[in-house]
Design a protein around this motif. Structure first.
Motif, PDB file in Angstrom:
ATOM      1  N   SER A 191       0.834  -1.208   0.000  1.00 36.33           N
ATOM      2  CA  SER A 191       0.000   0.000   0.000  1.00 36.33           C
ATOM      3  C   SER A 191       0.864   1.250   0.000  1.00 36.33           C
ATOM      4  CB  SER A 191      -0.911   0.012   1.231  1.00 36.33           C
ATOM      5  OG  SER A 191      -1.665   1.216   1.291  1.00 36.33           O
ATOM      6  N   GLY A 192       0.337   2.286  -0.630  1.00 36.10           N
ATOM      7  CA  GLY A 192       0.942   3.606  -0.514  1.00 36.10           C
ATOM      8  C   GLY A 192       0.379   4.323   0.703  1.00 36.10           C
ATOM      9  N   GLN A 193       0.986   5.446   1.043  1.00 35.05           N
ATOM     10  CA  GLN A 193       0.533   6.296   2.154  1.00 35.05           C
ATOM     11  C   GLN A 193       0.811   7.732   1.729  1.00 35.05           C
ATOM     12  OE1 GLN A 193       2.389   5.528   6.078  1.00 35.05           O
ATOM     13  NE2 GLN A 193       2.698   7.725   6.124  1.00 35.05           N
ATOM     14  N   TRP A 194      -0.153   8.323   1.030  1.00 35.61           N
ATOM     15  CA  TRP A 194       0.090   9.596   0.363  1.00 35.61           C
ATOM     16  C   TRP A 194      -0.362  10.764   1.220  1.00 35.61           C
ATOM     17  CZ3 TRP A 194      -2.288   7.976  -5.013  1.00 35.61           C
ATOM     18  CH2 TRP A 194      -1.516   6.929  -5.544  1.00 35.61           C
ATOM     19  N   MET A 195       0.606  11.413   1.845  1.00 34.46           N
ATOM     20  CA  MET A 195       0.339  12.587   2.666  1.00 34.46           C
ATOM     21  C   MET A 195       1.079  13.805   2.131  1.00 34.46           C
ATOM     22  SD  MET A 195       0.816  10.732   6.371  1.00 34.46           S
ATOM     23  CE  MET A 195       0.987  12.319   7.185  1.00 34.46           C
ATOM     24  N   THR A 196       2.344  13.614   1.762  1.00 28.72           N
ATOM     25  CA  THR A 196       3.236  14.732   1.473  1.00 28.72           C
ATOM     26  C   THR A 196       2.853  15.460   0.186  1.00 28.72           C
ATOM     27  OG1 THR A 196       5.010  13.517   2.535  1.00 28.72           O
ATOM     28  CG2 THR A 196       5.638  15.383   1.169  1.00 28.72           C
ATOM     29  N   GLU A 197       2.781  16.788   0.284  1.00 27.92           N
ATOM     30  CA  GLU A 197       2.539  17.638  -0.880  1.00 27.92           C
ATOM     31  C   GLU A 197       3.582  18.745  -0.915  1.00 27.92           C
ATOM     32  OE1 GLU A 197      -1.492  18.774  -1.483  1.00 27.92           O
ATOM     33  OE2 GLU A 197      -2.276  16.764  -1.046  1.00 27.92           O
ATOM     34  N   ARG A 198       3.571  19.543  -1.960  1.00 25.07           N
ATOM     35  CA  ARG A 198       4.596  20.576  -2.114  1.00 25.07           C
ATOM     36  C   ARG A 198       4.502  21.647  -1.039  1.00 25.07           C
ATOM     37  NH1 ARG A 198       3.509  21.018  -8.551  1.00 25.07           N
ATOM     38  NH2 ARG A 198       1.433  21.266  -7.679  1.00 25.07           N
ATOM     39  N   LYS A 243       0.513  14.703  -5.406  1.00 25.03           N
ATOM     40  CA  LYS A 243       1.258  14.164  -4.274  1.00 25.03           C
ATOM     41  C   LYS A 243       2.747  14.186  -4.600  1.00 25.03           C
ATOM     42  CE  LYS A 243      -2.317  13.305  -1.689  1.00 25.03           C
ATOM     43  NZ  LYS A 243      -2.551  14.099  -0.450  1.00 25.03           N
ATOM     44  N   TRP A 244       3.520  14.770  -3.689  1.00 24.62           N
ATOM     45  CA  TRP A 244       4.926  15.092  -3.933  1.00 24.62           C
ATOM     46  C   TRP A 244       5.854  13.900  -3.702  1.00 24.62           C
ATOM     47  CZ3 TRP A 244       7.606  18.261  -6.554  1.00 24.62           C
ATOM     48  CH2 TRP A 244       8.883  18.709  -6.181  1.00 24.62           C
ATOM     49  N   PHE A 245       5.493  12.994  -2.812  1.00 25.04           N
ATOM     50  CA  PHE A 245       6.280  11.801  -2.537  1.00 25.04           C
ATOM     51  C   PHE A 245       5.379  10.579  -2.460  1.00 25.04           C
ATOM     52  CE2 PHE A 245       9.901  14.396  -1.231  1.00 25.04           C
ATOM     53  CZ  PHE A 245      10.985  13.575  -1.541  1.00 25.04           C
ATOM     54  N   SER A 246       5.644   9.604  -3.274  1.00 22.81           N
ATOM     55  CA  SER A 246       4.975   8.309  -3.197  1.00 22.81           C
ATOM     56  C   SER A 246       6.056   7.240  -3.214  1.00 22.81           C
ATOM     57  CB  SER A 246       4.030   8.107  -4.388  1.00 22.81           C
ATOM     58  OG  SER A 246       3.765   6.730  -4.566  1.00 22.81           O
ATOM     59  N   ARG A 300       6.947  12.092 -12.470  1.00 17.28           N
ATOM     60  CA  ARG A 300       8.354  11.725 -12.623  1.00 17.28           C
ATOM     61  C   ARG A 300       8.759  10.872 -11.427  1.00 17.28           C
ATOM     62  NH1 ARG A 300      12.383  16.740 -10.878  1.00 17.28           N
ATOM     63  NH2 ARG A 300      11.175  17.488  -9.097  1.00 17.28           N
ATOM     64  N   LEU A 301       9.843  10.112 -11.609  1.00 19.38           N
ATOM     65  CA  LEU A 301      10.426   9.348 -10.518  1.00 19.38           C
ATOM     66  C   LEU A 301      11.526  10.172  -9.858  1.00 19.38           C
ATOM     67  CD1 LEU A 301      10.707   5.819 -12.193  1.00 19.38           C
ATOM     68  CD2 LEU A 301       9.032   6.554 -10.500  1.00 19.38           C
ATOM     69  N   LYS A 302      11.648  10.038  -8.552  1.00 17.85           N
ATOM     70  CA  LYS A 302      12.643  10.791  -7.795  1.00 17.85           C
ATOM     71  C   LYS A 302      14.032  10.168  -7.949  1.00 17.85           C
ATOM     72  CE  LYS A 302       9.693  13.532  -5.424  1.00 17.85           C
ATOM     73  NZ  LYS A 302       9.678  14.998  -5.497  1.00 17.85           N
ATOM     74  N   GLY A 309      16.572   1.466  -5.327  1.00 13.15           N
ATOM     75  CA  GLY A 309      15.714   0.454  -5.939  1.00 13.15           C
ATOM     76  C   GLY A 309      14.240   0.669  -5.652  1.00 13.15           C
ATOM     77  N   LEU A 310      13.938   1.556  -4.708  1.00 16.92           N
ATOM     78  CA  LEU A 310      12.564   1.841  -4.297  1.00 16.92           C
ATOM     79  C   LEU A 310      11.953   2.878  -5.228  1.00 16.92           C
ATOM     80  CD1 LEU A 310      10.286   1.705  -2.083  1.00 16.92           C
ATOM     81  CD2 LEU A 310      11.526   3.540  -0.922  1.00 16.92           C
ATOM     82  N   PRO A 311      10.863   2.552  -5.931  1.00 22.52           N
ATOM     83  CA  PRO A 311      10.269   3.520  -6.861  1.00 22.52           C
ATOM     84  C   PRO A 311       9.485   4.610  -6.132  1.00 22.52           C
ATOM     85  CG  PRO A 311       8.993   1.483  -6.866  1.00 22.52           C
ATOM     86  CD  PRO A 311      10.166   1.241  -5.968  1.00 22.52           C
ATOM     87  N   THR A 312      10.073   5.785  -6.035  1.00 23.18           N
ATOM     88  CA  THR A 312       9.456   6.940  -5.392  1.00 23.18           C
ATOM     89  C   THR A 312       9.103   7.956  -6.472  1.00 23.18           C
ATOM     90  OG1 THR A 312      10.820   6.578  -3.440  1.00 23.18           O
ATOM     91  CG2 THR A 312       9.752   8.723  -3.627  1.00 23.18           C
ATOM     92  N   ALA A 313       7.869   8.475  -6.433  1.00 25.87           N
ATOM     93  CA  ALA A 313       7.401   9.286  -7.567  1.00 25.87           C
ATOM     94  C   ALA A 313       6.591  10.487  -7.110  1.00 25.87           C
ATOM     95  CB  ALA A 313       6.548   8.418  -8.497  1.00 25.87           C
ATOM     96  N   GLU A 314       6.439  11.422  -8.045  1.00 25.29           N
ATOM     97  CA  GLU A 314       5.458  12.503  -7.938  1.00 25.29           C
ATOM     98  C   GLU A 314       4.236  12.074  -8.746  1.00 25.29           C
ATOM     99  OE1 GLU A 314       7.337  16.002  -9.440  1.00 25.29           O
ATOM    100  OE2 GLU A 314       9.138  15.688  -8.218  1.00 25.29           O
ATOM    101  N   LEU A 315       3.055  12.206  -8.143  1.00 23.69           N
ATOM    102  CA  LEU A 315       1.838  11.697  -8.772  1.00 23.69           C
ATOM    103  C   LEU A 315       0.789  12.791  -8.932  1.00 23.69           C
ATOM    104  CD1 LEU A 315       1.452   8.397  -6.703  1.00 23.69           C
ATOM    105  CD2 LEU A 315       2.604   8.694  -8.901  1.00 23.69           C
ATOM    106  N   GLU A 316       0.230  12.867 -10.126  1.00 25.50           N
ATOM    107  CA  GLU A 316      -0.904  13.758 -10.367  1.00 25.50           C
ATOM    108  C   GLU A 316      -2.175  12.917 -10.371  1.00 25.50           C
ATOM    109  OE1 GLU A 316      -2.474  17.171 -13.526  1.00 25.50           O
ATOM    110  OE2 GLU A 316      -0.762  15.891 -14.028  1.00 25.50           O
ATOM    111  N   LEU A 317      -3.173  13.338  -9.595  1.00 28.98           N
ATOM    112  CA  LEU A 317      -4.435  12.609  -9.484  1.00 28.98           C
ATOM    113  C   LEU A 317      -5.542  13.415 -10.158  1.00 28.98           C
ATOM    114  CD1 LEU A 317      -4.218  11.711  -5.659  1.00 28.98           C
ATOM    115  CD2 LEU A 317      -3.102  10.591  -7.595  1.00 28.98           C
ATOM    116  N   LYS A 318      -6.290  12.770 -11.046  1.00 32.22           N
ATOM    117  CA  LYS A 318      -7.446  13.383 -11.697  1.00 32.22           C
ATOM    118  C   LYS A 318      -8.585  12.379 -11.705  1.00 32.22           C
ATOM    119  CE  LYS A 318      -5.139  16.709 -14.779  1.00 32.22           C
ATOM    120  NZ  LYS A 318      -4.958  17.158 -16.192  1.00 32.22           N
ATOM    121  N   ASN A 319      -9.588  12.656 -10.891  1.00 30.91           N
ATOM    122  CA  ASN A 319     -10.754  11.777 -10.788  1.00 30.91           C
ATOM    123  C   ASN A 319     -10.339  10.368 -10.366  1.00 30.91           C
ATOM    124  OD1 ASN A 319     -13.493  11.119 -10.860  1.00 30.91           O
ATOM    125  ND2 ASN A 319     -13.382  10.446 -12.985  1.00 30.91           N
TER     126      ASN A 319
END
Length: 677
Positions: A191-198, A243-246, A300-302, A309-319
Motif C-alpha cells: 500500500s501507498g501512504q500519500w500525505m506529502t505535498e509541495r 502528491k509530492w512523494f509516493s 516523474r520518478l525521484k 531500488g525503491l520507486p518513489t514518484a510525484e503523482l498527479e491525481l485526476k478523478n
C-alpha cells in the motif's frame, strides 16, 4: 623478495557473516528479555532459518540487481505515438526480494498467528530486524502495507466503526485486508501512504488534494469496477490533486489524505491503484479490456541519495476513485494508526542497518590485521583501540535496541487490549498471551495508550537520528574497503547500508518534526497529564528497589538511580512549568534527553533481569557517556568510568559475547562450521 601483482602477494581473506539471530548479542538479550521462554523456544527455529536465508548469495544477487537496474517509466510515460502510457518497470531483483518478504510473512505474521497474542509485534520485528539490511528497502512499502492492514482491520472489527460501514464498504475493505495480510506472492498487496505535498512534508494542514462526493448514477448498465475478477466496485469519491512523494508507486492500493470542504480538516481515503477499463485495446488490436491506473499520472520518478531500488514518484491525481475511511475531517486521526506502525518500521529499519553494520565489522575484525608499531601486527580483534571502538558502538546499539523493542512491546499491548486486535480476543492485555508478561516494565492497561502516544514520536526522533553516525562508524571500521560500493561482495557493502540508513531520520517525520510532536503530545490539554504520568510510572517502576540495601555495590546502583531520577525530575518540571511555545525551540534536546532517561531506566532493568559482566560494563560506560555516571550531576557531560576487569577481554565479551569470539584460528581468522557466502 618477490613483488606483488594483481593476482599474487597478499590478498585479504573474506569476512564471514554469521546468522545474526545467534551472533547478535543484543538481539539475543532482547529476545530473552521480552518473550516467554516457551514462546521463544517455539519461534526460534523459524527465526533462525530466516536468519540464514537472508544471508544467501541469491539474496545478495537480487540486492545488486535492484541497485543497478533502477525503476523507470517505459517510454518516459508515453507510447511510440506520444499517447500517455503509464507503465512503471521495476527490476527482477526488487520483485524477487518483495516476493521473499511476502512468502516469509514479514507483515502477515502479525495477523495470522493469534496464538502469539501481544508478543506478535515483537516476533514480527525480530524477523524484520534480520531482514532489513538484505531487503533492498522492500520493507518500505511493506511498512505501509502493515499500517493499512491495521487501519482497515480496526474499521472491520471494532463494533462502533464496523457498524457505520455499508455492506459494500465492508466487502471492499475486507477484500483489501485479505490481500494485505496474505503470504501468497501472487495475491499479496502493498500500500501507498500519500500525505506529502509541495506545501509541506509532515504538515498536511495545507493539503491541496480535493475529494468530491460524486457517486455513479444508479441506472448505469455496468458498475465501474476496480477489479473485474473480484467484482470490486470503484468508490463514490472523486479525488484530484498532486502528491509530492509516493514511496510505493508499484503498490496495488493507497491510503491518502484530501480535503472535502472549506473549513474542515483533511479526510482519509482508501483507493485502488488500478481500475478495470473494458474499452482498452491490446497491442494486437484485441478489445478484450484490461486494467489501467485509477486516475493517476506518474509525473516523474525521484532521483535519490539512497534507497535507489525503491520507486518513489510525484503523482498527479485526476478523478481518482476512492472510499472515505471514518468521518470527514478526521483524516489525521485515521492516518495516525498507520503512522504508529510505519514509524516503528522505520526505526527497526535503522536498527537493522546498524545491526548488520556491526555484524560486518565484527567479522572483519576476525580476519584483518593492523600494525601496532615496530613491525608488530595484530588481528583487529586483539587490537585494544579497535575493540574499544567496536565495544562503544555495541553499547550504543544495545541502548537503542532497548528503547526500540520496548516501544514495540507497548505497541503489541495496545493492539491486544480490544476486539480489534489481530487475535480478536477479550479486553485483557494478557488474555491472548501464551504466558504472563515477561518484561518487568509491563504497564497497567490504563497507561498503555498514553505511553504509546509519547513513545510513537520520541523513539523515532532519537533512534533514527542516532543510527546515522553509528552506522558510519561501522563503515569506517573497514577503512577504505568500507567506503567502496562493494557490489561484487554485496554482503560487505556498508556504503549502501549507510546511504539507506540516512533516510530513517527524514521520512515518516524528520528528527525535528517528531521532537516537536513529542512536546505537543506532552503539553496537549487533554493528554499531557496522562503522558507525563505514564513516563513517570516507567521511571519509578524501573528504578524501584535500588535503595536502602547498604551493600557497597547496591549503594552504587542506588546512586545511579538517583542520578537518573534527578534528570527526570528536571525534565518533568520543565514540561509542567513552561508553555508549549517556550519548549518548541528546545524540543529536539528535550525529547532526546527524555529518550536517554528512558534508555537509562531500561539499562537498569536489563542488567537486573539478566546480569553479567559484559552488560554491566556496557551499562556503566553508557551511563557515563550520557551524563548518568559518577560525578556527572546529570548534566549530560561524559565522565571517565572505571569498570572492573576493564580492558580487551571485557571489550571482546561486549562485542562477541561472554568468552569472546569462538573458533578463531590464529593466522587465518576462519571460523569452523560456518559456510562462506
Amino acid at each position: 623478495m618477490e613483488p606483488s601483482s594483481a593476482n599474487t602477494g597478499f590478498i585479504q581473506q573474506q569476512p564471514i557473516i554469521k546468522n545474526q539471530f545467534h551472533e547478535d548479542v543484543s538481539l539475543q538479550r532482547i529476545a530473552n528479555l521480552y518473550l516467554p521462554p516457551s514462546l521463544l523456544e517455539n519461534v526460534s527455529p523459524e527465526i533462525s532459518r530466516l536468519g540464514d536465508a537472508v544471508l544467501t548469495q541469491q539474496i545478495f544477487d537480487w540486492i545488486t540487481d535492484s541497485e543497478r537496474n533502477t525503476p523507470y517509466l517505459r517510454g518516459s510515460g508515453r507510447d511510440a505515438f506520444g499517447r500517455p502510457k503509464q507503465e512503471l518497470i521495476v527490476t527482477e531483483g526488487w520483485r524477487k526480494l518483495q516476493e521473499f518478504g511476502f512468502a516469509n510473512g514479514v507483515v502477515a505474521i502479525n495477523y495470522d498467528t493469534p496464538s502469539s497474542g501481544p508478543y506478535s509485534r515483537l516476533i514480527q520485528f525480530i524477523r524484520c530486524h534480520l531482514w532489513e539490511a538484505s531487503c533492498a528497502n522492500t520493507l518500505c512499502p511493506a511498512a505501509m502495507q502493515d499500517g493499512a492492514a491495521r487501519l482497515l482491520q480496526r474499521h472491520l472489527t471494532t463494533p462502533k466503526l464496523a457498524g457505520k460501514l455499508s455492506e459494500t464498504e465492508k466487502r471492499v475493505f475486507q477484500n483489501a485486508y485479505d490481500h494485505l495480510t496474505s503470504r501468497d506472492p501472487a495475491y499479496t498487496w502493498t500500500s501507498g501512504q500519500w500525505m506529502t505535498e509541495r506545501t509541506g512534508g509532515s504538515d498536511v494542514s495545507q493539503t491541496e488534494t480535493v475529494a468530491v462526493y460524486d457517486p455513479f448514477p444508479s441506472d448505469l448498465a455496468e458498475v465501474p469496477l476496480a477489479s473485474k475478477e473480484e467484482n470490486i466496485p470503484l468508490g463514490p469519491w472523486s479525488i484530484s490533486g498532486f502528491k509530492w512523494f509516493s514511496s510505493a508507486t508499484d503498490s496495488q492500493m493507497t491510503i491518502l489524505l484530501a480535503k472535502t470542504r472549506p473549513g474542515m480538516g483533511v479526510s482519509a481515503f482508501f483507493a485502488p491503484m488500478r481500475r478495470w477499463n473494458p474499452a482498452l485495446v491490446s497491442s494486437t488490436g484485441a478489445g478484450a479490456g484490461g486494467t489501467e491506473l485509477n486516475g493517476i499520472t506518474i509525473s516523474r520518478l525521484k532521483n535519490k541519495f539512497g534507497t535507489v531500488g525503491l520507486p518513489t514518484a510525484e503523482l498527479e491525481l485526476k478523478n481518482m476513485r476512492g472510499w472515505l475511511i471514518g468521518k470527514e475531517g478526521e483524516g489525521i486521526k485515521e492516518i495516525s494508526t498507520i503512522l504508529n506502525i510505519t514509524r516503528v518500521h522505520t526505526t527497526v529499519s535503522s536498527m537493522g542497518y546498524l545491526g548488520r553494520g556491526i555484524g560486518v565489522a565484527k567479522a572483519y575484525a576476525l580476519v584483518r590485521e593492523a600494525g601496532v608499531g615496530k613491525g608488530r601486527r595484530l588481528p583487529l580483534y586483539k587490537h585494544p583501540l579497535h575493540m574499544r571502538t567496536l565495544a562503544d558502538l555495541t553499547a550504543e546499539y544495545h541502548g537503542l535496541m532497548l528503547l526500540t523493542f520496548y516501544t514495540l512491546y507497548i505497541l503489541g499491548l495496545d493492539e491486544h487490549r480490544s476486539p480489534s486486535s489481530p487475535s480478536s480476543q477479550s479486553q485483557s492485555t494478557t488474555s491472548s498471551s501464551p504466558g504472563t508478561p515477561q518484561h518487568p516494565l509491563t504497564p497497567p492497561p490504563s497507561l498503555v495508550s498514553p505511553l504509546l502516544r509519547t513513545l510513537s514520536s520520541l523513539h523515532k526522533s532519537f533512534i533514527c537520528h542516532s543510527c546515522v553516525p553509528l552506522t558510519f562508524g561501522c563503515m569506517e571500521s573497514l577503512g577504505g574497503l568500507g567506503y567502496l560500493v562493494n557490489s561484487e561482495s554485496e554482503h560487505l557493502n556498508l556504503s549502501r547500508i549507510f546511504r539507506d540508513a540516512c533516510v530513517g531520520a527524514i521520512w515518516e517525520g524528520t528528527t525535528d518534526v517528531l521532537a516537536g510532536d513529542t512536546v505537543r503530545a506532552l503539553k496537549h490539554p487533554t493528554i499531557k497529564k496522562e503522558g507525563v504520568g505514564a513516563l513517570g510510572w516507567l521511571v519509578q517502576a524501573g528504578l524501584a528497589g535500588l535503595e536502602g540495601s547498604g551493600k557497597e555495590e547496591e549503594e552504587k546502583e542506588e546512586e545511579e538511580g538517583e542520578r537518573i531520577r534527578k534528570v527526570w525530575e528536571g525534565l518533568k518540571k520543565k514540561l509542567k512549568t513552561k508553555k508549549q511555545e517556550e519548549l518548541l525551540p528546545e524540543a529536539r534536546g528535550l525529547t532526546h534527553r527524555l529518550a536517554e532517561v528512558l534508555i537509562a531506566v531500561l539499562w537498569v532493568v536489563d542488567a537486573r533481569v539478566r546480569p553479567g559482566r559484559e552488560v554491566e560494563g556496557m551499562k556503566k560506560r553508557w551511563m557515563a557517556k550520557h551524563g548518568f555516571g559518577p560525578g556527572s550531576g546529570g548534566d549530560g557531560e561524559e565522565e571517565e568510568v572505571k569498570v572492573e576487569g576493564d580492558g580487551l577481554e571485557l571489550d571482546l565479551a561486549i562485542v562477541y559475547g561472554e568468552g569472546g569470539p569462538k573458533g578463531v584460528v590464529e593466522g587465518g581468522g576462519s571460523v569452523p562450521g560456518v559456510s562462506k557466502l
